[in-house]
Design an enzyme around this catalytic site. Structure first.
Site, PDB file in Angstrom:
ATOM      1  CG  HIS A   1      -1.863   1.234   1.152  1.00 50.32           C
ATOM      2  ND1 HIS A   1      -3.071   1.198   0.492  1.00 50.32           N
ATOM      3  CD2 HIS A   1      -1.724   2.489   1.629  1.00 50.32           C
ATOM      4  CE1 HIS A   1      -3.644   2.388   0.579  1.00 50.32           C
ATOM      5  NE2 HIS A   1      -2.849   3.193   1.262  1.00 50.32           N
TER       6      HIS A   1
ATOM      7  CG  HIS B   1      -3.191   0.510  -3.330  1.00 54.69           C
ATOM      8  ND1 HIS B   1      -3.181  -0.457  -2.335  1.00 54.69           N
ATOM      9  CD2 HIS B   1      -2.233   0.136  -4.213  1.00 54.69           C
ATOM     10  CE1 HIS B   1      -2.250  -1.361  -2.592  1.00 54.69           C
ATOM     11  NE2 HIS B   1      -1.670  -1.033  -3.739  1.00 54.69           N
TER      12      HIS B   1
ATOM     13  CG  HIS C   1      -4.290   2.881  -9.615  1.00 48.76           C
ATOM     14  ND1 HIS C   1      -4.620   3.438  -8.394  1.00 48.76           N
ATOM     15  CD2 HIS C   1      -5.054   3.502 -10.527  1.00 48.76           C
ATOM     16  CE1 HIS C   1      -5.566   4.340  -8.577  1.00 48.76           C
ATOM     17  NE2 HIS C   1      -5.841   4.414  -9.861  1.00 48.76           N
TER      18      HIS C   1
HETATM   19  P1  5GP Z   1      -8.090   6.506 -10.457  1.00 51.00           P
HETATM   20  O1  5GP Z   1      -9.099   7.574 -10.732  1.00 51.00           O
HETATM   21  O2  5GP Z   1      -7.977   6.216  -8.971  1.00 51.00           O
HETATM   22  O3  5GP Z   1      -6.782   6.748 -11.127  1.00 51.00           O
HETATM   23  O4  5GP Z   1      -8.638   5.222 -11.162  1.00 51.00           O
HETATM   24  C1  5GP Z   1      -9.233   4.165 -10.504  1.00 51.00           C
HETATM   25  C2  5GP Z   1      -9.573   3.149 -11.563  1.00 51.00           C
HETATM   26  O5  5GP Z   1      -9.862   1.930 -10.922  1.00 51.00           O
HETATM   27  C3  5GP Z   1     -10.803   3.528 -12.401  1.00 51.00           C
HETATM   28  O6  5GP Z   1     -10.423   3.525 -13.771  1.00 51.00           O
HETATM   29  C4  5GP Z   1     -11.825   2.446 -12.066  1.00 51.00           C
HETATM   30  O7  5GP Z   1     -12.566   2.044 -13.201  1.00 51.00           O
HETATM   31  C5  5GP Z   1     -10.966   1.328 -11.543  1.00 51.00           C
HETATM   32  N1  5GP Z   1     -11.590   0.510 -10.514  1.00 51.00           N
HETATM   33  C6  5GP Z   1     -12.317   0.940  -9.477  1.00 51.00           C
HETATM   34  N2  5GP Z   1     -12.703  -0.092  -8.698  1.00 51.00           N
HETATM   35  C7  5GP Z   1     -12.184  -1.200  -9.261  1.00 51.00           C
HETATM   36  C8  5GP Z   1     -12.245  -2.584  -8.920  1.00 51.00           C
HETATM   37  O8  5GP Z   1     -12.839  -2.997  -7.936  1.00 51.00           O
HETATM   38  N3  5GP Z   1     -11.610  -3.441  -9.743  1.00 51.00           N
HETATM   39  C9  5GP Z   1     -10.950  -2.999 -10.851  1.00 51.00           C
HETATM   40  N4  5GP Z   1     -10.367  -3.916 -11.618  1.00 51.00           N
HETATM   41  N5  5GP Z   1     -10.860  -1.710 -11.197  1.00 51.00           N
HETATM   42  C10 5GP Z   1     -11.483  -0.816 -10.408  1.00 51.00           C
HETATM   43 ZN    ZN Z   2      -4.022  -0.310  -0.416  1.00 49.67          ZN
END
Ligand code: 5GP
Ligand code: ZN
Length: 108
Positions: A45, A93, A95
């Protein structure tokens, strides 16, 4: 901690990985914005990019990003790599989004 990506890393939530090693997991974005939309995620994390304190982690993440560009057939084809931070992110977290085969600029 109530972190969905930690739960995936700890296998509390089952998820099929496209790639996995000791430190990194890769799985499809649940709401893809292009034909290829995968997330490269450290298992540890780390809330966001600015919080990374181990340069080796950057190395590990981006080596896998390169690997994924190759294995998803995106070498030499339009793709984008993106990291949201500073509150723009939905998930606290770290990504990395790898998005490809888009017909126009897909939103992260
Ligand atoms: P962020 O806005 O945080 O950069 O993007 C988060 C991404 O995670 C979004 O594109 C969303 O569709 C994806 N996401 C959210 N919840 C989940 C999940 O439970 N599983 C997966 N595989 N993707 C998720
Ligand atoms: Zn985390």
């Amino acid at each position: 901690m109530n972190c969905i990506f930690c739960k995936i890393a700890n296998k509390e939530i089952p998820k099929e990985f496209i790639y996995e090693d000791e430190d990194i997991m890769v799985f499809p974005d649940i709401n893809p914005s292009a034909p290829v939309h995968i997330l490269i995620v450290p298992k540890k994390h780390v809330p966001e990019m600015i919080a990374v304190d181990d340069p080796i982690l950057f190395q590990k993440i981006f080596q896998v990003v390169q690997k994924m560009i190759k294995t998803t057939g995106l070498t030499g084809k339009p793709h984008r790599i993106g990291i949201n931070g500073g509150g723009l992110q939905d998930i606290d977290h770290l990504h990395v989004h790898l998005i490809g085969q888009m017909s126009r600029k897909a939103e992260l």
